[in-house]
Every structure is written in C-alpha cells, then in structure tokens.
Design a protein around this motif. Structure first.
Motif, PDB file in Angstrom:
ATOM      1  N   GLN A 238       0.827  -1.201   0.000  1.00  0.00           N
ATOM      2  CA  GLN A 238       0.000   0.000   0.000  1.00  0.00           C
ATOM      3  C   GLN A 238       0.864   1.256   0.000  1.00  0.00           C
ATOM      4  O   GLN A 238       0.532   2.254  -0.644  1.00  0.00           O
ATOM      5  N   ALA A 239       1.991   1.208   0.715  1.00  0.00           N
ATOM      6  CA  ALA A 239       2.886   2.364   0.739  1.00  0.00           C
ATOM      7  C   ALA A 239       3.444   2.656  -0.651  1.00  0.00           C
ATOM      8  O   ALA A 239       3.583   3.822  -1.049  1.00  0.00           O
ATOM      9  N   ILE A 240       3.742   1.597  -1.408  1.00  0.00           N
ATOM     10  CA  ILE A 240       4.228   1.792  -2.778  1.00  0.00           C
ATOM     11  C   ILE A 240       3.128   2.394  -3.636  1.00  0.00           C
ATOM     12  O   ILE A 240       3.365   3.342  -4.407  1.00  0.00           O
ATOM     13  N   LEU A 241       1.923   1.889  -3.502  1.00  0.00           N
ATOM     14  CA  LEU A 241       0.800   2.436  -4.270  1.00  0.00           C
ATOM     15  C   LEU A 241       0.532   3.885  -3.913  1.00  0.00           C
ATOM     16  O   LEU A 241       0.157   4.694  -4.772  1.00  0.00           O
ATOM     17  N   ASP A 242       0.735   4.231  -2.634  1.00  0.00           N
ATOM     18  CA  ASP A 242       0.469   5.596  -2.170  1.00  0.00           C
ATOM     19  C   ASP A 242       1.635   6.547  -2.424  1.00  0.00           C
ATOM     20  O   ASP A 242       1.512   7.749  -2.174  1.00  0.00           O
ATOM     21  N   GLY A 243       2.777   6.019  -2.869  1.00  0.00           N
ATOM     22  CA  GLY A 243       3.951   6.871  -3.041  1.00  0.00           C
ATOM     23  C   GLY A 243       4.541   7.318  -1.726  1.00  0.00           C
ATOM     24  O   GLY A 243       5.148   8.388  -1.628  1.00  0.00           O
ATOM     25  N   ASP A 244       4.378   6.489  -0.697  1.00  0.00           N
ATOM     26  CA  ASP A 244       4.866   6.803   0.651  1.00  0.00           C
ATOM     27  C   ASP A 244       6.333   6.392   0.741  1.00  0.00           C
ATOM     28  O   ASP A 244       6.671   5.302   1.186  1.00  0.00           O
ATOM     29  N   ALA A 245       7.224   7.303   0.328  1.00  0.00           N
ATOM     30  CA  ALA A 245       8.643   6.976   0.253  1.00  0.00           C
ATOM     31  C   ALA A 245       9.243   6.656   1.613  1.00  0.00           C
ATOM     32  O   ALA A 245      10.112   5.795   1.727  1.00  0.00           O
ATOM     33  N   GLU A 246       8.803   7.327   2.634  1.00  0.00           N
ATOM     34  CA  GLU A 246       9.374   7.109   3.958  1.00  0.00           C
ATOM     35  C   GLU A 246       9.156   5.665   4.417  1.00  0.00           C
ATOM     36  O   GLU A 246      10.059   5.024   4.959  1.00  0.00           O
ATOM     37  N   THR A 247       7.956   5.157   4.192  1.00  0.00           N
ATOM     38  CA  THR A 247       7.671   3.777   4.580  1.00  0.00           C
ATOM     39  C   THR A 247       8.408   2.796   3.681  1.00  0.00           C
ATOM     40  O   THR A 247       9.009   1.818   4.172  1.00  0.00           O
ATOM     41  N   VAL A 248       8.384   3.033   2.378  1.00  0.00           N
ATOM     42  CA  VAL A 248       9.040   2.124   1.443  1.00  0.00           C
ATOM     43  C   VAL A 248      10.538   2.032   1.726  1.00  0.00           C
ATOM     44  O   VAL A 248      11.141   0.957   1.631  1.00  0.00           O
ATOM     45  N   SER A 249      11.146   3.141   2.122  1.00  0.00           N
ATOM     46  CA  SER A 249      12.586   3.154   2.361  1.00  0.00           C
ATOM     47  C   SER A 249      12.996   2.252   3.520  1.00  0.00           C
ATOM     48  O   SER A 249      14.175   1.906   3.656  1.00  0.00           O
ATOM     49  N   GLN A 250      12.029   1.825   4.345  1.00  0.00           N
ATOM     50  CA  GLN A 250      12.351   0.963   5.468  1.00  0.00           C
ATOM     51  C   GLN A 250      12.843  -0.421   5.032  1.00  0.00           C
ATOM     52  O   GLN A 250      13.474  -1.128   5.815  1.00  0.00           O
ATOM     53  N   VAL A 251      12.542  -0.804   3.799  1.00  0.00           N
ATOM     54  CA  VAL A 251      12.968  -2.131   3.345  1.00  0.00           C
ATOM     55  C   VAL A 251      14.197  -2.081   2.446  1.00  0.00           C
ATOM     56  O   VAL A 251      14.719  -3.121   2.064  1.00  0.00           O
ATOM     57  N   SER A 252      14.683  -0.894   2.100  1.00  0.00           N
ATOM     58  CA  SER A 252      15.773  -0.802   1.122  1.00  0.00           C
ATOM     59  C   SER A 252      17.077  -1.395   1.642  1.00  0.00           C
ATOM     60  O   SER A 252      17.819  -2.035   0.884  1.00  0.00           O
ATOM     61  N   GLU A 253      17.381  -1.192   2.930  1.00  0.00           N
ATOM     62  CA  GLU A 253      18.634  -1.747   3.452  1.00  0.00           C
ATOM     63  C   GLU A 253      18.625  -3.268   3.371  1.00  0.00           C
ATOM     64  O   GLU A 253      19.616  -3.887   2.958  1.00  0.00           O
ATOM     65  N   PHE A 254      17.503  -3.890   3.742  1.00  0.00           N
ATOM     66  CA  PHE A 254      17.429  -5.346   3.628  1.00  0.00           C
ATOM     67  C   PHE A 254      17.502  -5.763   2.168  1.00  0.00           C
ATOM     68  O   PHE A 254      18.188  -6.733   1.822  1.00  0.00           O
ATOM     69  N   TRP A 255      16.795  -5.053   1.288  1.00  0.00           N
ATOM     70  CA  TRP A 255      16.805  -5.390  -0.141  1.00  0.00           C
ATOM     71  C   TRP A 255      18.234  -5.356  -0.673  1.00  0.00           C
ATOM     72  O   TRP A 255      18.638  -6.227  -1.453  1.00  0.00           O
ATOM     73  N   ASN A 256      19.023  -4.369  -0.252  1.00  0.00           N
ATOM     74  CA  ASN A 256      20.398  -4.234  -0.715  1.00  0.00           C
ATOM     75  C   ASN A 256      21.333  -5.298  -0.136  1.00  0.00           C
ATOM     76  O   ASN A 256      22.247  -5.768  -0.817  1.00  0.00           O
ATOM     77  N   THR A 257      21.143  -5.652   1.134  1.00  0.00           N
ATOM     78  CA  THR A 257      22.145  -6.474   1.823  1.00  0.00           C
ATOM     79  C   THR A 257      21.617  -7.760   2.434  1.00  0.00           C
ATOM     80  O   THR A 257      22.385  -8.687   2.685  1.00  0.00           O
ATOM     81  N   GLY A 258      20.324  -7.834   2.713  1.00  0.00           N
ATOM     82  CA  GLY A 258      19.790  -8.979   3.448  1.00  0.00           C
ATOM     83  C   GLY A 258      19.716 -10.258   2.672  1.00  0.00           C
ATOM     84  O   GLY A 258      19.586 -11.346   3.270  1.00  0.00           O
ATOM     85  N   TRP A 259      19.800 -10.169   1.353  1.00  0.00           N
ATOM     86  CA  TRP A 259      19.772 -11.366   0.514  1.00  0.00           C
ATOM     87  C   TRP A 259      21.160 -11.710  -0.012  1.00  0.00           C
ATOM     88  O   TRP A 259      21.295 -12.412  -1.018  1.00  0.00           O
ATOM     89  N   LEU A 260      22.194 -11.216   0.648  1.00  0.00           N
ATOM     90  CA  LEU A 260      23.567 -11.522   0.271  1.00  0.00           C
ATOM     91  C   LEU A 260      24.129 -12.600   1.199  1.00  0.00           C
ATOM     92  O   LEU A 260      23.674 -12.765   2.331  1.00  0.00           O
ATOM     93  N   PHE A 261      25.140 -13.306   0.714  1.00  0.00           N
ATOM     94  CA  PHE A 261      25.737 -14.392   1.489  1.00  0.00           C
ATOM     95  C   PHE A 261      27.249 -14.177   1.605  1.00  0.00           C
ATOM     96  O   PHE A 261      28.047 -14.897   0.987  1.00  0.00           O
ATOM     97  N   PRO A 262      27.667 -13.179   2.391  1.00  0.00           N
ATOM     98  CA  PRO A 262      29.109 -12.896   2.498  1.00  0.00           C
ATOM     99  C   PRO A 262      29.893 -14.047   3.103  1.00  0.00           C
ATOM    100  O   PRO A 262      31.108 -14.168   2.856  1.00  0.00           O
ATOM    101  N   ASN A 263      29.233 -14.900   3.874  1.00  0.00           N
ATOM    102  CA  ASN A 263      29.904 -16.049   4.488  1.00  0.00           C
ATOM    103  C   ASN A 263      29.696 -17.331   3.688  1.00  0.00           C
ATOM    104  O   ASN A 263      30.042 -18.417   4.139  1.00  0.00           O
ATOM    105  N   TYR A 264      29.100 -17.188   2.509  1.00  0.00           N
ATOM    106  CA  TYR A 264      28.861 -18.322   1.618  1.00  0.00           C
ATOM    107  C   TYR A 264      28.093 -19.440   2.307  1.00  0.00           C
ATOM    108  O   TYR A 264      28.474 -20.608   2.260  1.00  0.00           O
TER     109      TYR A 264
END
Length: 613
Positions: A238-264
């Motif tokens: 809903q935040a994406i549909l509403d253009g609520d950038a503040e709420t959407v930005s809460q997931v960007s750090e995980f999107w950038n780093t949370g799906w990485l496997f630095p320890n393999y």
C-alpha cells in the motif's frame, strides 16, 4: 527464469585461458550489457496473440510431459566465483555466477529461447498488450503461483520490483535507498495499477518502450522484505501504491544487503523462498567447492527432471579435465582449438556442440582528455590511424576461423552476421574502409594527428590467452605504423572501481553479451551512458537512440540503427571484431542439454537435464 539484468547488457570477459566468456559482472543499462543486439521483432509481440512470443519452436523449452523427479545429481560450473546473492539485481551482485543459480530459484512471466525469442511461462501467468497509445500491458498471475513457503505470488511482489528500480525518489519524495541495476521505473514512471494482494496488475508506459516485454522480470519475495523492514506485507504494498517513500525506504537496506551471502552459506532459509523448480531451503552448500540445489516441493510449474542440481565452484581451466573425470557433467568453456581437440579426444563419453553466440568482441577508444585518442590530443585522425592498422582479418583467421569455419569480421554492433538484416545495416553504415590493414595510411594519419610513437595501452581482463594473442597481433601491426602498443591486461579490469571504470587505458578490449533486446545499446553509446566507459559523445547518436527507444515499430528501429551505426563508424566510437563462437561439452548420457546464443548460457534449462535410462 531469472536472467542477468534483463534490461541491461552484460560484460563478457574471460577470466582464464580457457574460461567461460560470461563470468564477469553484468552492467546496467537501457537494454542489456555484453551486447545490445536485437533479434528483430521478438520483443514486439502481437496484440491478437497476447504478446506472449510466437509458436513453440525448436528454440523454446522442450515439452517433456509429466515429469517425475529422480534422485540423481547433475553438475555444472560457471567458474571459480562462488554464488553469493539471492538478490542478483544490485550493482555489486549482478553477475552471471549469481544468475545461473537464481535462474533456478526465481521464475516469472517469460524466458528467452535459444535464439533470443521471447516465450511465455504459461504456468506462471499471462500478459497482454491491450493498448498501443499509451502502451498498456495487463498481467495475470496464476492462482497456483506460490512461493515455496506457501505465500501466494501477487502484485505485491511486482510492486516491490518496480519500487526497487526507483532508487532516488518516489513522487518527488526523499531518497528510497535502493541500489538496483534494473531501470524499469524509468520507463513505467507511474508504477503499477493494481490492488494490494491482487493476482492482476496493469503497467502503462507514457512513452512507447520497445523492450517492454522483458521489463517485468522474476520478482523477489516482497513479504520477506516487508517483514525484515518491520512492516506487514500489505502495508509495504500500500505504501508503494500511495507513493509513501518514507515507509518504502524501510525495506531498502534489507533489499540491498539482506539477501547476500558474504559467508557463503544460507543462515536463515526463511529469507530465501523459491518460486522456481529448485530451492536453497535444504540445499547443501560446501563453501569453496559446490552448491547443490534441491527440488522445490511447492513448485507450481513443471517439476525438475533431476533431484540435485549441483553448481561447482571450479576454475575454468579445470573444466575440461573435470568433465573427463566425471567431476563436472556440463561445461561451457572458451572455444579454442585446444579445447575442441581435448573434448573431441574424449570420444563417445562426451557430447560436443557448437553454437552461435550473441556475444561480440570489440575495441573501444578512451575519449578522456589524457588519452591520445581524445579530441584534445590526436582526435579522429589518431583513431583512424589505429583502425587502419588493427589486423581484424588476421585475428579472425588465426584465432576464430579454426574453431568456426564461417567466422567473419564483424562490421556492426547492433546486428550479427547470422541475422537476416545484418547486411542491410552494414551496407547503410560502413564502406569497408578498415577491412584491410593500411600501414602507410595509418602512419600518415598519425602524422596528421601530430603524434610521434604514441603509447597505447590495451586493457582487458587477464589472464586470457585469446585476448593476449589479439593484443600481440595488434602490436605487431600497429607498432609498424608508428604506435607503441602496450599489453595492459590485468585481473582487476572488471572489478568495481577497477581499470575499466577508472579509464586507465587508451583502448579497452572486451565483449558485450546480450539476448536480443532492442534498446539495450543506448547506455553504451549515448552521452553520459552508464555503460559508456570511454566517454564517447555524439549528438546525432543521442538523438537517434532517443527516437529508437521511444518506438515499438521495427521499421523505425532499423532506420535509426543505420544512423547510429554510421555515426559510430564515422566518429570511431570503437572497432567491432567478431562474434564469439560457442562450444559446450557434456556427459553423453545426459539428455536435454541445449546450447543457447543468449546470455543465460547453457544452464538456462538445467531443470530439464536428466540422464537417459
């Protein structure tokens, strides 16, 4: 299945003497890197057919009927680089060695056939272009489509896909913080028309976009990102549909780093549910050695034929021997005379297949002020001198023709010799002036440029025997004309912030690999383009790309490509050399191993590989 930056070309650089061509990072752009080649009308579709590709043909996935997954194992290696990211769409993770694994974990509406034709995954859903003005596409996700954790795949997932390609702002609001390679939101500027949790969504493109059919790529699980950002899944949508950038930005750090496997290793399997035939949940990961995927028991598409799909992390120079030993079952090495002889020497135990690649070798000039080829220094005359002395035909005769008898010098960048309209494009754009070496002419051009024995460093990703030999042949010829050619190959050429990006070269030698996109070359050749590493700038080229990229008419595409190619030759952006010959070797007991010309590589249909009974 998932692909490397479907909207961008991929850098193709071999990392060893016998390595795979596509082991390096895939850069982002308006099309696809490693090549911005177009297969014609494949991306345009037709309204009355639902725009879902053409009739099933030999280039499409085989229909294997009802499949019962066996408990066997089949192995493949894309190189020594280890898989390290479930999210392969960040600037740091967009690579072929991540893509070959993610192709089996993430599925979507379409896939590339072996010739770049776009085919639908009908089990995933359907899509239809319902209007040309404005360009409007309606998508319907299958009711059966679910993530391996049981969560339905809905428009929520595609909303996150769109938002993640909008890294700077949303509705003029604050920065979102995403670090994507894909650029979908720059074309679909208004986002998706849908409701939270819906199985349907509509995309409207304010301007015509020729690569619209491949813009919607396999999504990542929005419900996981939302939960990791402290949100309810529907709250994020809903935040994406509403253009609520503040709420959407809460997931960007995980999107950038949370799906990485630095320890393999996968430390929390709940974060990486699958929408493809295989899954990381229960996979066996031996860091430094291999990753064995297991079947996705909740997969809603055709079941995989083989129970364990194993990705070996092995240096390319070991692949041929590993195939002979049975340690790796399918390999796609660099095509060389030695490689072919070794594979054919294994007799009936190994099957060997050749194919044509949509990957092409080229020499690019550096236009920076410090370069001898910049307009402030030697300028066009210096570039012409270099083009006159590069022995393109000798390179073909000595290095490529022994592998591919029909190999020829490449004289275009946006079409290949095996495509029907290649010669039409070449005839309109290039007069053959650099077909033969002209040492006297090159020397005269150097004198005209006011240069005396200028040093020209040719940079490439080393070690790579074929490119080392290319540089040696160029040096032998161009030194005679008055240049001082220096072999500047190094292992850091493609690294982030490495030689290619820093511009520490006069000429760059590498390849673009793509899959038939139409507008993918724009960021390579346009002023300020993200893949324009040499800093080339030409107003005529910029204008022609703008026209091409805003049309879905094949006639307009060809008309503008003629303008672009002629300007690139006249102003000498760089020098095309040849298309890469492809070779695949595999255990002859395997069925359904099918080489492809596109960037997904031979493992594109690995879920169909199976040993004959």
């Amino acid at each position: 299945m998932a692909v490397v930056a479907a909207g961008a070309l991929a850098l193709a650089g071999c990392t060893s003497d016998s390595g795979s061509e596509d082991n390096d990072t895939a850069a982002e752009g308006g099309g696809e890197e490693d090549m911005s080649e177009d297969t014609g009308d494949a991306g345009d579709g037709s309204e009355d057919s639902g725009d879902m590709g053409g009739e099933e043909a030999d280039t499409a996935r085989a229909d294997l009927g009802d499949i019962t997954t066996n408990d066997d194992s089949v192995s493949f290696s894309s190189g020594a680089e280890e898989y390290n990211a479930y999210n392969g769409d960040t600037a740091a993770t967009n690579s072929t060695y991540n893509a070959v694994v993610n192709n089996q974990l993430q599925s979507g509406f379409w896939y590339w056939g072996t010739d770049g034709t776009i085919y639908p995954n009908e089990w995933f859903g359907s899509y239809e272009r319902t209007s040309e003005d404005p360009l409007t596409v309606e998508y319907t996700i299958s009711d059966d489509a679910v993530w391996s954790d049981g969560t339905p795949i809905t428009s929520n997932d595609f909303l996150l896909s769109w938002a993640s390609t909008n890294p700077e702002s949303m509705g003029g609001a604050e920065e979102l913080g995403f670090d994507p390679v894909s650029t979908w939101s720059t074309y679909a500027t208004d986002g998706l028309e849908t409701e939270v949790g819906s199985k349907e969504f509509t995309v409207v493109y304010p301007e015509p976009y020729p690569d619209w059919e491949i813009a919607v790529v396999p999504p990542l699980p929005a419900h996981v990102a939302a939960e990791q950002g402290g949100l309810e899944p529907d709250e994020l949508a809903q935040a994406i549909l509403d253009g609520d950038a503040e709420t959407v930005s809460q997931v960007s750090e995980f999107w950038n780093t949370g799906w990485l496997f630095p320890n393999y290793q996968v430390e929390d399997e709940a974060l990486v549910p699958s929408s493809g035939p295989y899954t990381l949940e229960g996979a066996a990961w031996e860091s430094g050695n291999q990753l064995a995927l297991v079947p996705n028991e909740n997969f809603f598409g055709p079941a995989p034929a083989t129970g364990n799909l194993v990705f070996k992390f092995a240096a390319p120079e070991t692949h041929v021997q590993a195939l002979q030993n049975g340690d790796i079952n399918v390999i796609e090495p660099q095509a060389t005379v030695d490689t072919r002889q070794q594979l054919e020497g294994m007799g009936d135990m190994v099957a060997v297949e050749d194919n044509q690649q949509m990957t092409w070798e080229h020499l690019d000039f550096n236009f920076a002020e410090s370069s001898v080829f910049s307009d402030e220094n030697g300028g066009l005359a210096a570039r012409e001198a270099f083009a006159m002395c590069v022995p393109r035909q000798n390179i073909i005769d000595n290095l490529i023709a022994p592998i591919a008898e029909d190999a020829q010098v490449l004289n275009a960048r946006e079409r290949f010799p095996f495509q029907e309209d290649y010669q039409e494009l070449v005839d309109a754009a290039y007069d053959g002036r650099y077909d033969e070496v002209d040492i006297e002419g090159a020397s005269a051009k150097l004198e005209e440029a006011g240069l005396d024995n200028p040093e020209v460093r040719i940079g490439y990703s080393a070690p790579n025997q074929r490119r080392t030999e290319q540089v040696a042949q160029i040096k032998s010829s161009c030194d005679e004309a008055g240049f001082n050619i220096v072999d500047a190959g190094n292992p850091d050429f493609f690294e982030a912030g490495g030689t290619l990006e820093s511009g520490d070269w006069e000429v760059a030698l590498f390849a673009w690999a793509g899959s038939g996109q139409i507008a993918s070359g724009e960021p390579i050749y346009s002023t300020g383009g993200s893949q324009n590493f040499g800093g080339f700038s030409n107003e005529e080229v910029d204008a022609a790309w703008d026209t091409l990229a805003s049309s879905v008419d094949p006639e307009v595409h060809m008309e503008q490509l003629k303008i672009i190619e002629k300007a690139l030759w006249d102003d000498l952006y760089g020098i095309p050399l040849f298309t890469h010959p492809g070779i695949v070797g595999y255990d002859s007991t395997l069925e359904n191993v099918r080489p492809t010309s596109v960037q997904t590589g031979v493992s594109w249909n690995a879920d169909q590989w199976v040993r004959a009974n």
